[in-house]
Structures are given as C-alpha cells and as structure tokens.
Design a protein around this motif. Sequence first.
Motif, PDB file in Angstrom:
ATOM      1  N   GLY A 134      10.191  37.153  30.874  1.00 12.88           N
ATOM      2  CA  GLY A 134      10.622  36.900  29.461  1.00 12.88           C
ATOM      3  C   GLY A 134      11.840  36.389  29.127  1.00 12.88           C
ATOM      4  N   THR A 135      12.548  35.959  29.995  1.00  8.87           N
ATOM      5  CA  THR A 135      13.590  35.420  29.649  1.00  8.87           C
ATOM      6  C   THR A 135      14.109  34.178  30.490  1.00  8.87           C
ATOM      7  OG1 THR A 135      14.772  37.741  29.285  1.00  8.87           O
ATOM      8  CG2 THR A 135      16.655  35.805  29.618  1.00  8.87           C
ATOM      9  N   PHE A 136      14.403  33.146  29.772  1.00  3.14           N
ATOM     10  CA  PHE A 136      15.173  31.826  30.456  1.00  3.14           C
ATOM     11  C   PHE A 136      16.658  31.996  30.540  1.00  3.14           C
ATOM     12  CE2 PHE A 136      17.145  27.470  30.126  1.00  3.14           C
ATOM     13  CZ  PHE A 136      16.415  26.980  31.354  1.00  3.14           C
ATOM     14  N   CYS A 137      17.373  32.107  29.233  1.00  3.81           N
ATOM     15  CA  CYS A 137      18.802  32.420  29.159  1.00  3.81           C
ATOM     16  C   CYS A 137      19.113  32.930  27.867  1.00  3.81           C
ATOM     17  CB  CYS A 137      19.629  31.025  29.594  1.00  3.81           C
ATOM     18  SG  CYS A 137      21.250  31.298  29.509  1.00  3.81           S
ATOM     19  N   ALA A 138      19.571  34.024  27.675  1.00  7.27           N
ATOM     20  CA  ALA A 138      19.919  34.764  26.455  1.00  7.27           C
ATOM     21  C   ALA A 138      21.309  34.088  25.992  1.00  7.27           C
ATOM     22  CB  ALA A 138      20.073  36.060  26.520  1.00  7.27           C
ATOM     23  N   GLY A 139      21.883  32.952  26.309  1.00 11.20           N
ATOM     24  CA  GLY A 139      23.121  32.605  25.678  1.00 11.20           C
ATOM     25  C   GLY A 139      24.294  33.012  26.449  1.00 11.20           C
ATOM     26  N   ALA A 140      25.438  33.093  25.702  1.00 13.10           N
ATOM     27  CA  ALA A 140      26.844  33.252  26.310  1.00 13.10           C
ATOM     28  C   ALA A 140      26.642  34.935  26.645  1.00 13.10           C
ATOM     29  CB  ALA A 140      27.764  32.965  25.275  1.00 13.10           C
TER      30      ALA A 140
ATOM     31  N   GLU B 294      27.918  17.258  32.339  1.00 11.14           N
ATOM     32  CA  GLU B 294      27.585  16.826  33.839  1.00 11.14           C
ATOM     33  C   GLU B 294      26.001  17.134  34.288  1.00 11.14           C
ATOM     34  OE1 GLU B 294      29.010  17.714  38.502  1.00 11.14           O
ATOM     35  OE2 GLU B 294      30.166  18.481  36.840  1.00 11.14           O
ATOM     36  N   LEU B 295      25.201  18.037  33.636  1.00  7.02           N
ATOM     37  CA  LEU B 295      23.851  18.073  33.883  1.00  7.02           C
ATOM     38  C   LEU B 295      23.272  17.073  33.268  1.00  7.02           C
ATOM     39  CD1 LEU B 295      21.483  19.941  34.720  1.00  7.02           C
ATOM     40  CD2 LEU B 295      21.660  21.241  32.622  1.00  7.02           C
ATOM     41  N   TYR B 296      23.599  16.539  32.126  1.00  3.62           N
ATOM     42  CA  TYR B 296      23.042  15.538  31.297  1.00  3.62           C
ATOM     43  C   TYR B 296      22.828  14.365  32.029  1.00  3.62           C
ATOM     44  CZ  TYR B 296      22.024  12.383  27.282  1.00  3.62           C
ATOM     45  OH  TYR B 296      21.439  11.203  26.647  1.00  3.62           O
ATOM     46  N   HIS B 297      24.107  14.036  32.728  1.00  2.71           N
ATOM     47  CA  HIS B 297      24.340  12.785  33.399  1.00  2.71           C
ATOM     48  C   HIS B 297      23.973  12.935  34.891  1.00  2.71           C
ATOM     49  CE1 HIS B 297      25.835  10.631  30.142  1.00  2.71           C
ATOM     50  NE2 HIS B 297      26.873  11.440  29.769  1.00  2.71           N
ATOM     51  N   LEU B 298      23.578  14.008  35.457  1.00  2.94           N
ATOM     52  CA  LEU B 298      23.051  14.154  36.859  1.00  2.94           C
ATOM     53  C   LEU B 298      22.097  13.058  37.054  1.00  2.94           C
ATOM     54  CD1 LEU B 298      23.720  16.446  38.762  1.00  2.94           C
ATOM     55  CD2 LEU B 298      21.369  17.263  38.420  1.00  2.94           C
ATOM     56  N   PRO B 299      22.297  12.428  38.251  1.00  2.00           N
ATOM     57  CA  PRO B 299      21.693  11.057  38.802  1.00  2.00           C
ATOM     58  C   PRO B 299      20.116  11.283  39.053  1.00  2.00           C
ATOM     59  CG  PRO B 299      23.087  11.875  40.328  1.00  2.00           C
ATOM     60  CD  PRO B 299      23.497  12.723  39.307  1.00  2.00           C
ATOM     61  N   VAL B 300      19.613  12.424  38.889  1.00  2.00           N
ATOM     62  CA  VAL B 300      18.121  12.722  39.296  1.00  2.00           C
ATOM     63  C   VAL B 300      17.719  13.116  37.765  1.00  2.00           C
ATOM     64  CG1 VAL B 300      18.507  13.012  41.697  1.00  2.00           C
ATOM     65  CG2 VAL B 300      18.286  14.958  39.845  1.00  2.00           C
ATOM     66  N   PRO B 301      16.252  13.073  37.575  1.00  2.00           N
ATOM     67  CA  PRO B 301      15.509  13.711  36.507  1.00  2.00           C
ATOM     68  C   PRO B 301      15.711  15.158  36.712  1.00  2.00           C
ATOM     69  CG  PRO B 301      14.247  11.983  37.537  1.00  2.00           C
ATOM     70  CD  PRO B 301      15.302  11.929  38.422  1.00  2.00           C
ATOM     71  N   THR B 302      15.830  15.752  35.519  1.00  2.00           N
ATOM     72  CA  THR B 302      15.898  17.349  35.343  1.00  2.00           C
ATOM     73  C   THR B 302      14.840  17.747  34.587  1.00  2.00           C
ATOM     74  OG1 THR B 302      17.685  16.991  33.724  1.00  2.00           O
ATOM     75  CG2 THR B 302      18.348  17.198  35.911  1.00  2.00           C
ATOM     76  N   ILE B 303      14.594  19.181  35.237  1.00  2.00           N
ATOM     77  CA  ILE B 303      13.486  19.867  34.059  1.00  2.00           C
ATOM     78  C   ILE B 303      13.960  21.169  33.927  1.00  2.00           C
ATOM     79  CG2 ILE B 303      11.147  20.426  34.010  1.00  2.00           C
ATOM     80  CD1 ILE B 303      10.482  18.124  36.131  1.00  2.00           C
ATOM     81  N   ALA B 304      13.669  21.523  32.743  1.00  2.00           N
ATOM     82  CA  ALA B 304      13.861  22.906  32.171  1.00  2.00           C
ATOM     83  C   ALA B 304      12.812  23.684  32.357  1.00  2.00           C
ATOM     84  CB  ALA B 304      14.853  23.240  31.068  1.00  2.00           C
ATOM     85  N   ALA B 305      12.522  24.831  33.031  1.00  2.00           N
ATOM     86  CA  ALA B 305      11.271  25.612  32.811  1.00  2.00           C
ATOM     87  C   ALA B 305      11.546  26.750  32.025  1.00  2.00           C
ATOM     88  CB  ALA B 305      10.673  25.935  34.371  1.00  2.00           C
ATOM     89  N   ILE B 306      11.193  26.575  30.803  1.00  2.00           N
ATOM     90  CA  ILE B 306      11.684  27.802  29.777  1.00  2.00           C
ATOM     91  C   ILE B 306      10.535  28.903  29.786  1.00  2.00           C
ATOM     92  CG2 ILE B 306      12.520  28.249  27.556  1.00  2.00           C
ATOM     93  CD1 ILE B 306      13.269  25.088  27.511  1.00  2.00           C
ATOM     94  N   ASP B 307      10.545  29.906  30.459  1.00  2.00           N
ATOM     95  CA  ASP B 307       9.471  30.975  30.411  1.00  2.00           C
ATOM     96  C   ASP B 307      10.359  32.067  29.805  1.00  2.00           C
ATOM     97  OD1 ASP B 307       7.445  32.412  30.498  1.00  2.00           O
ATOM     98  OD2 ASP B 307       7.010  32.296  32.860  1.00  2.00           O
ATOM     99  N   GLY B 308      10.182  32.073  28.318  1.00  2.00           N
ATOM    100  CA  GLY B 308      10.744  33.169  27.664  1.00  2.00           C
ATOM    101  C   GLY B 308      12.072  32.836  26.682  1.00  2.00           C
ATOM    102  N   VAL B 309      12.861  33.777  26.620  1.00  2.00           N
ATOM    103  CA  VAL B 309      13.981  33.505  25.764  1.00  2.00           C
ATOM    104  C   VAL B 309      15.028  32.386  26.276  1.00  2.00           C
ATOM    105  CG1 VAL B 309      15.875  34.663  24.326  1.00  2.00           C
ATOM    106  CG2 VAL B 309      13.871  35.831  24.448  1.00  2.00           C
ATOM    107  N   ALA B 310      15.206  31.552  25.113  1.00  2.00           N
ATOM    108  CA  ALA B 310      16.474  30.324  25.468  1.00  2.00           C
ATOM    109  C   ALA B 310      17.080  30.314  24.082  1.00  2.00           C
ATOM    110  CB  ALA B 310      15.754  29.204  25.856  1.00  2.00           C
ATOM    111  N   LEU B 311      18.223  31.171  23.918  1.00  3.12           N
ATOM    112  CA  LEU B 311      19.200  31.196  22.668  1.00  3.12           C
ATOM    113  C   LEU B 311      20.493  30.574  23.044  1.00  3.12           C
ATOM    114  CD1 LEU B 311      17.784  34.739  21.277  1.00  3.12           C
ATOM    115  CD2 LEU B 311      16.952  32.216  20.690  1.00  3.12           C
ATOM    116  N   GLY B 312      20.986  30.008  21.921  1.00  2.88           N
ATOM    117  CA  GLY B 312      22.433  29.548  21.880  1.00  2.88           C
ATOM    118  C   GLY B 312      22.626  28.743  23.068  1.00  2.88           C
ATOM    119  N   GLY B 313      23.814  29.095  23.871  1.00  2.00           N
ATOM    120  CA  GLY B 313      24.131  28.424  24.925  1.00  2.00           C
ATOM    121  C   GLY B 313      22.949  28.183  26.155  1.00  2.00           C
ATOM    122  N   GLY B 314      21.893  29.068  26.154  1.00  2.00           N
ATOM    123  CA  GLY B 314      20.692  28.985  27.201  1.00  2.00           C
ATOM    124  C   GLY B 314      20.092  27.706  26.465  1.00  2.00           C
ATOM    125  N   LEU B 315      19.880  27.570  25.394  1.00  2.00           N
ATOM    126  CA  LEU B 315      19.024  26.381  24.995  1.00  2.00           C
ATOM    127  C   LEU B 315      19.902  25.098  24.844  1.00  2.00           C
ATOM    128  CD1 LEU B 315      16.701  24.861  23.822  1.00  2.00           C
ATOM    129  CD2 LEU B 315      17.338  25.730  21.350  1.00  2.00           C
TER     130      LEU B 315
END
Length: 298
Positions: free
Chosen positions: A98-104, A130-151
């Motif tokens: 139920g949680t991806f990342c609840a933020g700070a 740095e994550l945005y510019h990581l040289p490989v494709p990146t995928i976020a698997a959001i299974d639950g809450v993703a608020l604030g910094g988590g989103l």
Amino acid sequence: MAARVFSVCKRIVRCSLFRERDARLIFNKVRSLSSSEEEYNFQTLTGDLEGIAVFSMNKASSRNAISRDFLIQLQNAMDAVKYDKSLRVFIVKSDVPGTFCAGADLKERAKMKMEDVGRFVTMARNLVTELYHLPVPTIAAIDGVALGGGLEFALACDLRIAGCSSKLGLVETRLAIIPGAGGTQHLPRLVGMSKAKELIFTAKILNGEESEKIGLVNYVVEDNKVYDKAVEIASTILPQGPIALTMAKNAMNRGTEVDLTSGLQFEEALYAQVIPTKDRLEGLQAFKEKRKPVYKGE
C-alpha cells in the motif's frame, strides 16, 4: 549554437557511457548492498531478465519516507547502474504493501536545524535530477501511496506504472511549502501547465485511473500487478541497442528544454554518436542475416 550543442552532447556521452574508472569496484560493492533491516535493497535480475536492476524500498515504519539514509542508498544504487554497461533498465519499487513512498521523513526533518533543512532539500533535488538523467531507461512501479517527494522521485523516472488504488499527489502546499525536489518542473512537463497548477495549488490526490487519464502515469493495472508490468516493459526494452537508448533519452530530455531548432541540433549531434558504434554495425548485420542482434553497448 550547433557547436555548443555538440560539445554538450560529447560531455554527456563521456560521463554517461564511457567512464569506466572504478566502475566494477562500485558495482561489486553495491550489488549486495542492503541495510541491516533490509530497508533498502539493490538487486540485478538473471536469466532472460538479465540487465534489469531493481531498487526496492522496504521501510514500513516510515512508509518509505525520504530520509538521509534513503538518499544515500538510492545514490549507491544509481552509481551501480551508471557505471555497469550490462545494466540496461532501472526499476524503483516498494515492498511495503500500500505504499510507494509517503514523501519526506517529517520526524527526521523536525530534528534538523534550520540551516540543515535547505541542505537536505538540495541533496534530494540533486538526486532527483541525477535520476532524471540516468543513462538507462527508468521505471517507477507505484503500488500504493506516492505523495510529495515520493511522487517527485517517480516523476523523475522515464515511465510510471500505478496500481488502481494508488494515491498520487504533490501535497506540499498543505504544509505551507512547495515541492522542492523537482515537482514544480517535472509535473507541468508531463500533464501541462494548467493541470499541474491545479494539482499543486489544491494539493489534490489522484488514484491510478485518474493519473493515467491526464498522462501522469503510463499504465494503470491491478494493485498486485504493478511490479510485474514494470518488468514486462523492461523486458521489451532489453533487446534494444543500449547506446541508442541513452542517446534517445538524452535527445528527448534535453531537447524539450529548448526551442525546436536547438532540439533538432541536439538530436543531430547525438545521432552522430551512434554511427561509429559496433552496436550499429551489429544491428545492420543482424537485419541482413534475419536474426536477433546481440548488442554489447560498444
């Protein structure tokens, strides 16, 4: 302008593809890295999924809140991906139901001195970049809450998969602050300025289907199928030319930040970088021989 763009692209290539110093040492150190309580874990998949790296969050006590340790562990994982050519897709997921990342981590934040808060937010923002510019494709698997910094971390990924009952939102204005880790910049680029302003001004929280409807996530699936979908997409990326993927990502990321003419110059300069590669020759030879190409990132 073209010369400047080409110079920038050359620097990108050197940093993201061909920096090998200490790469193996870093990778071997991080490959088995996890905290004593298994709060964070970095692993590489095997068999047909070899080339996929996964960073898992499992700190249920704080709902994977963003702390200093979180930033350090994610940085280590990204370093491993960045400097190992065999790793071609990076997935970020949660093992907390139920949680991806609840933020700070507000409990940790409350103990910080005023001057330390700014440093922490800057560190988080730099890591998101740095994550945005990581040289490989990146995928976020959001299974639950993703608020604030988590989103915000999920927004920095190239693709996002959400569960039907996931809760996504930049809710910082409820705390009389603003998104400080890239949210005010990434969200408008994904959903448009007007919709982004609405979401940030109202601190609205969306479910998976609502997020997909406005283009915030690429797919919405059953809650227990989010990671499976992320792996499925990653597996379709694996056979593609890794250098081409990096160049395509750079062209899109940087090209959308400038006018069309400059963006096309970025594309031209980055296209020039794939021409002399062994992968390009392998792709042509495989096409001629009617077989699947075997790319080595060279």
